[in-house]
Scaffold this motif. Structure first.
Motif, mmCIF file in Angstrom:
data_model
loop_
_atom_site.group_PDB
_atom_site.id
_atom_site.type_symbol
_atom_site.label_atom_id
_atom_site.label_comp_id
_atom_site.label_asym_id
_atom_site.label_seq_id
_atom_site.Cartn_x
_atom_site.Cartn_y
_atom_site.Cartn_z
ATOM 1 N N SER A 77 0.969 -17.122 -4.113
ATOM 2 C CA SER A 77 0.697 -16.486 -2.610
ATOM 3 C C SER A 77 0.969 -14.933 -3.074
ATOM 4 O O SER A 77 1.647 -14.476 -4.505
ATOM 5 N N LYS A 78 0.007 -14.080 -2.308
ATOM 6 C CA LYS A 78 -0.153 -12.751 -2.658
ATOM 7 C C LYS A 78 0.472 -11.964 -1.191
ATOM 8 O O LYS A 78 -0.546 -12.439 0.191
ATOM 9 N N LEU A 79 1.757 -11.425 -0.869
ATOM 10 C CA LEU A 79 2.431 -11.092 0.492
ATOM 11 C C LEU A 79 3.083 -9.928 0.458
ATOM 12 O O LEU A 79 4.001 -10.391 -0.673
ATOM 13 N N MET A 80 2.919 -9.005 1.193
ATOM 14 C CA MET A 80 3.948 -8.357 1.647
ATOM 15 C C MET A 80 4.534 -8.672 3.093
ATOM 16 O O MET A 80 3.575 -8.042 4.065
ATOM 17 N N ILE A 81 5.952 -8.166 3.623
ATOM 18 C CA ILE A 81 6.386 -7.800 4.840
ATOM 19 C C ILE A 81 7.332 -6.702 4.425
ATOM 20 O O ILE A 81 7.980 -6.469 3.988
ATOM 21 N N VAL A 82 7.429 -5.630 5.713
ATOM 22 C CA VAL A 82 7.630 -4.548 5.929
ATOM 23 C C VAL A 82 8.686 -4.714 6.998
ATOM 24 O O VAL A 82 7.829 -4.353 7.899
ATOM 25 N N ASP A 83 9.614 -4.390 6.973
ATOM 26 C CA ASP A 83 10.769 -4.084 8.535
ATOM 27 C C ASP A 83 10.581 -5.372 9.406
ATOM 28 O O ASP A 83 10.405 -4.966 10.605
ATOM 29 N N GLY A 84 9.809 -6.446 8.991
ATOM 30 C CA GLY A 84 10.089 -7.385 10.085
ATOM 31 C C GLY A 84 8.620 -7.629 10.741
ATOM 32 O O GLY A 84 8.903 -9.027 11.666
ATOM 33 N N ARG A 85 7.510 -6.402 10.561
ATOM 34 C CA ARG A 85 6.840 -6.138 11.585
ATOM 35 C C ARG A 85 5.275 -6.059 10.940
ATOM 36 O O ARG A 85 4.598 -6.365 11.199
ATOM 37 N N TRP A 86 5.295 -5.313 9.649
ATOM 38 C CA TRP A 86 3.977 -5.096 9.256
ATOM 39 C C TRP A 86 3.929 -6.365 8.171
ATOM 40 O O TRP A 86 4.983 -6.472 7.075
ATOM 41 N N SER A 87 2.669 -6.566 8.264
ATOM 42 C CA SER A 87 2.681 -7.470 6.583
ATOM 43 C C SER A 87 1.022 -7.499 5.743
ATOM 44 O O SER A 87 0.293 -6.907 6.934
ATOM 45 N N LEU A 88 1.209 -7.509 5.063
ATOM 46 C CA LEU A 88 -0.449 -7.876 3.884
ATOM 47 C C LEU A 88 -0.292 -9.135 3.140
ATOM 48 O O LEU A 88 0.586 -9.160 2.831
ATOM 49 N N SER A 89 -1.313 -9.190 2.660
ATOM 50 C CA SER A 89 -1.813 -10.302 2.156
ATOM 51 C C SER A 89 -3.337 -10.828 2.562
ATOM 52 O O SER A 89 -3.998 -10.119 3.370
ATOM 53 N N GLY A 90 -3.078 -11.851 0.876
ATOM 54 C CA GLY A 90 -5.105 -11.793 0.453
ATOM 55 C C GLY A 90 -5.057 -12.034 -0.551
ATOM 56 O O GLY A 90 -4.132 -12.648 -1.417
ATOM 57 N N SER A 91 -5.739 -10.834 -1.338
ATOM 58 C CA SER A 91 -6.439 -12.219 -2.333
ATOM 59 C C SER A 91 -5.519 -11.130 -3.959
ATOM 60 O O SER A 91 -5.745 -10.830 -5.188
ATOM 61 N N SER A 92 -5.034 -9.524 -3.208
ATOM 62 C CA SER A 92 -4.515 -8.686 -5.051
ATOM 63 C C SER A 92 -3.752 -8.477 -5.345
ATOM 64 O O SER A 92 -2.247 -9.007 -4.366
ATOM 65 N N ASN A 93 -3.243 -9.130 -6.346
ATOM 66 C CA ASN A 93 -2.282 -9.346 -7.016
ATOM 67 C C ASN A 93 -1.400 -7.663 -7.403
ATOM 68 O O ASN A 93 -1.929 -6.258 -6.625
ATOM 69 N N MET A 94 0.136 -7.599 -7.218
ATOM 70 C CA MET A 94 0.194 -6.251 -7.607
ATOM 71 C C MET A 94 0.446 -5.960 -8.930
ATOM 72 O O MET A 94 0.825 -6.200 -9.400
ATOM 73 N N ASP A 95 -0.695 -5.288 -9.529
ATOM 74 C CA ASP A 95 -1.204 -4.820 -10.906
ATOM 75 C C ASP A 95 -2.293 -3.915 -9.989
ATOM 76 O O ASP A 95 -3.715 -3.922 -9.986
ATOM 77 N N PRO A 96 -2.206 -3.203 -11.854
ATOM 78 C CA PRO A 96 -3.785 -1.878 -11.455
ATOM 79 C C PRO A 96 -4.704 -2.875 -11.196
ATOM 80 O O PRO A 96 -5.489 -2.082 -11.175
ATOM 81 N N ARG A 97 -4.790 -3.823 -12.471
ATOM 82 C CA ARG A 97 -6.265 -4.146 -12.910
ATOM 83 C C ARG A 97 -7.188 -4.537 -10.693
ATOM 84 O O ARG A 97 -7.995 -4.275 -10.826
ATOM 85 N N SER A 98 -5.818 -5.631 -10.447
ATOM 86 C CA SER A 98 -6.480 -5.739 -8.585
ATOM 87 C C SER A 98 -6.829 -4.254 -7.778
ATOM 88 O O SER A 98 -7.227 -4.816 -6.660
ATOM 89 N N PHE A 99 -5.819 -3.849 -8.064
ATOM 90 C CA PHE A 99 -6.255 -2.535 -6.955
ATOM 91 C C PHE A 99 -7.214 -1.888 -7.096
ATOM 92 O O PHE A 99 -8.672 -0.655 -6.740
ATOM 93 N N ARG A 100 -6.979 -1.414 -8.607
ATOM 94 C CA ARG A 100 -8.497 -0.328 -9.135
ATOM 95 C C ARG A 100 -9.893 -0.387 -9.670
ATOM 96 O O ARG A 100 -11.254 -0.474 -9.311
ATOM 97 N N LEU A 101 -9.597 -2.531 -10.362
ATOM 98 C CA LEU A 101 -11.349 -3.027 -10.821
ATOM 99 C C LEU A 101 -11.601 -3.933 -10.148
ATOM 100 O O LEU A 101 -12.693 -4.491 -9.907
ATOM 101 N N ASN A 102 -11.028 -5.142 -9.563
ATOM 102 C CA ASN A 102 -11.583 -6.277 -9.178
ATOM 103 C C ASN A 102 -12.085 -6.059 -7.863
ATOM 104 O O ASN A 102 -11.364 -5.071 -7.430
ATOM 105 N N PHE A 103 -12.986 -7.235 -7.023
ATOM 106 C CA PHE A 103 -13.110 -7.343 -5.834
ATOM 107 C C PHE A 103 -11.677 -7.665 -4.975
ATOM 108 O O PHE A 103 -12.112 -8.777 -5.720
ATOM 109 N N GLU A 104 -11.111 -7.667 -4.308
ATOM 110 C CA GLU A 104 -10.143 -8.073 -3.970
ATOM 111 C C GLU A 104 -10.331 -7.881 -2.344
ATOM 112 O O GLU A 104 -10.861 -6.851 -1.433
ATOM 113 N N PHE A 105 -9.534 -8.316 -1.518
ATOM 114 C CA PHE A 105 -9.513 -8.795 0.075
ATOM 115 C C PHE A 105 -7.976 -9.066 0.621
ATOM 116 O O PHE A 105 -8.224 -10.146 -0.069
#
Length: 158
Positions: A77-105
């Motif tokens: 699983s790849k997800l982040m929840i902030v303050d019980g209201r905002w969330s982010l989920s998808g294919s990105s891992n929390m690493d530099p390669r996912s953020f800068r190189l891979n095609f993630e959604f």
């Protein structure tokens, strides 16, 4: 989102190699009294990724961030929840390669009901996980800690 957190941040990711900006934001949140929980699998399918992740755990735990390791299986699983209201989920891992190189959604959502469901999912993982503490980190042999730090140097390529 990490910088705007006021109460809580939950992160679940199979590969956790935060860059300096994310590591700093997590530490500041933890030191500011925000409950930050990072949930990772104890065993991954890429040993180098796990070793690099363990290299930054001391800084996080020292800052009040809760790090939890899921002992069995491989949570992808790849997800982040902030303050019980905002969330982010998808294919990105929390690493530099996912953020800068891979095609993630990823999908960003501002929804308390969705955040509640995702938080319950995180809580379920935590209930069967082992918390990483300063004591458990000190118990890691120095040679393994050195290995982890050396592997972390290559994190942009992992």
């Amino acid at each position: 989102a990490l910088r705007m957190a006021r109460a809580s941040v939950d992160i679940v990711t199979p590969y956790f190699i935060p860059d300096a900006t994310i590591l700093s934001a997590l530490r500041v949140a933890g030191l500011s009294g925000v409950r930050v929980r990072v949930v990772l699998p104890r065993h991954t399918d890429h040993r180098f990724m796990a070793w690099a992740a363990r290299a930054c755990m001391h800084d996080l735990v020292e800052s009040g961030v809760e790090v939890w390791e899921i002992p069995a299986g491989f949570a992808h699983s790849k997800l982040m929840i902030v303050d019980g209201r905002w969330s982010l989920s998808g294919s990105s891992n929390m690493d530099p390669r996912s953020f800068r190189l891979n095609f993630e959604f990823n999908v960003e959502a501002w929804s308390q009901p969705l955040a509640n469901e995702l938080t319950a999912y995180v809580e379920d993982h935590i209930s069967s996980s082992r918390r990483v503490t300063e004591r458990t980190l000190r118990a890691v042999p120095k040679l393994l800690r050195l290995r982890n730090q050396v592997v972390k140097l290559f994190s942009p390529y992992l």
